[in-house]
Design a protein around this motif. Sequence first.
Motif, PDB file in Angstrom:
ATOM      1  N   LEU A  53      11.399  67.259   5.418  1.00 56.64           N
ATOM      2  CA  LEU A  53      11.048  67.425   4.007  1.00 56.64           C
ATOM      3  C   LEU A  53       9.579  67.067   3.826  1.00 56.64           C
ATOM      4  N   ASN A  54       8.760  68.057   3.503  1.00 55.96           N
ATOM      5  CA  ASN A  54       7.360  67.807   3.199  1.00 55.96           C
ATOM      6  C   ASN A  54       7.206  67.753   1.683  1.00 55.96           C
ATOM      7  N   LEU A  55       6.884  66.581   1.167  1.00 54.03           N
ATOM      8  CA  LEU A  55       6.773  66.420  -0.277  1.00 54.03           C
ATOM      9  C   LEU A  55       5.640  67.283  -0.820  1.00 54.03           C
ATOM     10  N   PRO A  56       5.810  67.836  -2.003  1.00 53.25           N
ATOM     11  CA  PRO A  56       4.825  68.790  -2.535  1.00 53.25           C
ATOM     12  C   PRO A  56       3.486  68.136  -2.873  1.00 53.25           C
ATOM     13  N   GLU A  57       2.533  68.980  -3.191  1.00 50.08           N
ATOM     14  CA  GLU A  57       1.197  68.556  -3.602  1.00 50.08           C
ATOM     15  C   GLU A  57       0.532  67.677  -2.545  1.00 50.08           C
ATOM     16  N   GLY A  58       0.696  68.092  -1.280  1.00 46.95           N
ATOM     17  CA  GLY A  58       0.057  67.358  -0.199  1.00 46.95           C
ATOM     18  C   GLY A  58       0.712  66.042   0.149  1.00 46.95           C
ATOM     19  N   GLY A  59       1.973  65.866  -0.249  1.00 45.06           N
ATOM     20  CA  GLY A  59       2.663  64.612   0.000  1.00 45.06           C
ATOM     21  C   GLY A  59       3.077  64.437   1.447  1.00 45.06           C
ATOM     22  N   PRO A  60       3.566  63.258   1.787  1.00 46.17           N
ATOM     23  CA  PRO A  60       3.949  62.963   3.169  1.00 46.17           C
ATOM     24  C   PRO A  60       5.269  63.630   3.553  1.00 46.17           C
ATOM     25  N   ALA A  61       5.608  63.493   4.814  1.00 49.23           N
ATOM     26  CA  ALA A  61       6.865  64.032   5.332  1.00 49.23           C
ATOM     27  C   ALA A  61       7.964  62.976   5.276  1.00 49.23           C
ATOM     28  N   MET A  62       9.205  63.454   5.146  1.00 46.25           N
ATOM     29  CA  MET A  62      10.384  62.611   5.278  1.00 46.25           C
ATOM     30  C   MET A  62      11.318  63.292   6.276  1.00 46.25           C
ATOM     31  N   TRP A  63      11.880  62.488   7.181  1.00 44.99           N
ATOM     32  CA  TRP A  63      12.709  63.034   8.238  1.00 44.99           C
ATOM     33  C   TRP A  63      14.182  62.688   7.989  1.00 44.99           C
ATOM     34  N   PRO A  64      15.041  63.672   7.708  1.00 50.30           N
ATOM     35  CA  PRO A  64      16.479  63.397   7.596  1.00 50.30           C
ATOM     36  C   PRO A  64      17.050  63.119   8.982  1.00 50.30           C
ATOM     37  N   MET A  65      17.793  62.009   9.132  1.00 49.01           N
ATOM     38  CA  MET A  65      18.261  61.594  10.455  1.00 49.01           C
ATOM     39  C   MET A  65      19.737  61.207  10.404  1.00 49.01           C
ATOM     40  N   TRP A  66      20.442  61.523  11.450  1.00 45.67           N
ATOM     41  CA  TRP A  66      21.899  61.384  11.503  1.00 45.67           C
ATOM     42  C   TRP A  66      22.288  60.699  12.804  1.00 45.67           C
ATOM     43  N   ARG A  67      23.248  59.810  12.722  1.00 47.57           N
ATOM     44  CA  ARG A  67      23.780  59.136  13.914  1.00 47.57           C
ATOM     45  C   ARG A  67      25.282  59.315  13.973  1.00 47.57           C
ATOM     46  N   GLU A  68      25.763  59.903  15.055  1.00 50.33           N
ATOM     47  CA  GLU A  68      27.189  60.025  15.263  1.00 50.33           C
ATOM     48  C   GLU A  68      27.767  58.683  15.716  1.00 50.33           C
TER      49      GLU A  68
END
Length: 207
Positions: free
Chosen positions: A184-199
């Motif tokens: 997920l790259n936040l709009p207007e030049g915002g930072p990234a967020m990484w969705p992460m999953w653990r089984e």
Amino acid sequence: MGVAIRRAGEGDRELVVRLLDEAFQDDPVSGWIFPETEDRRAKHPGLMAAFTDIVLAAGRIDLTEDGSACALWLSLPADDHDGDGGAEDDGPAQVRQAVDPDNERIEAIGRLTAAIHPSGRAHEYLWMIGVAPAHQGEGLGTALIESVFDRCDREGLPAYLEASNARSRKLYERLGFELAGPVLNLPEGGPAMWPMWREPRTAEAAS
């Protein structure tokens, strides 16, 4: 040496808010929500208070016994598409109204993270984890997370989070999380967020 952990209650609210405020003041996502430093100093605690109240009411906050770190968890059912434990669709708007009605990014962050949140399987959602700056690097965050992993593995539950910076992403990868979808790259030049999953891990896999 083990880390003593207990469940936070209403009496710990101010401590938790202060911890989250200190831990996330310089986080890239907090900086995107409140770009101006003085504005962030003034209003960021209110946002952390809103998040704390939601999780105290609908989830679980784990706190190290010395009060130096906390983790906010929500148990989400299989059909829950929201990242706020099943709140109504106007939840992000309510948070914005309570914290800073003129700041559209407060509402946007709630809607954007909810949109990428996996559905279809019950799971534990690590909403936030905060460690006091003076105690970062001591393994407290890992201890808080692993204490919930024990239950996840016993009950066969996966876990999910969004990493808000590259350093935390690497930590979560070491703990068994994997990228769960597009960044997920936040709009207007915002930072990234990484969705992460653990089984969940079986006893055989963990040995």
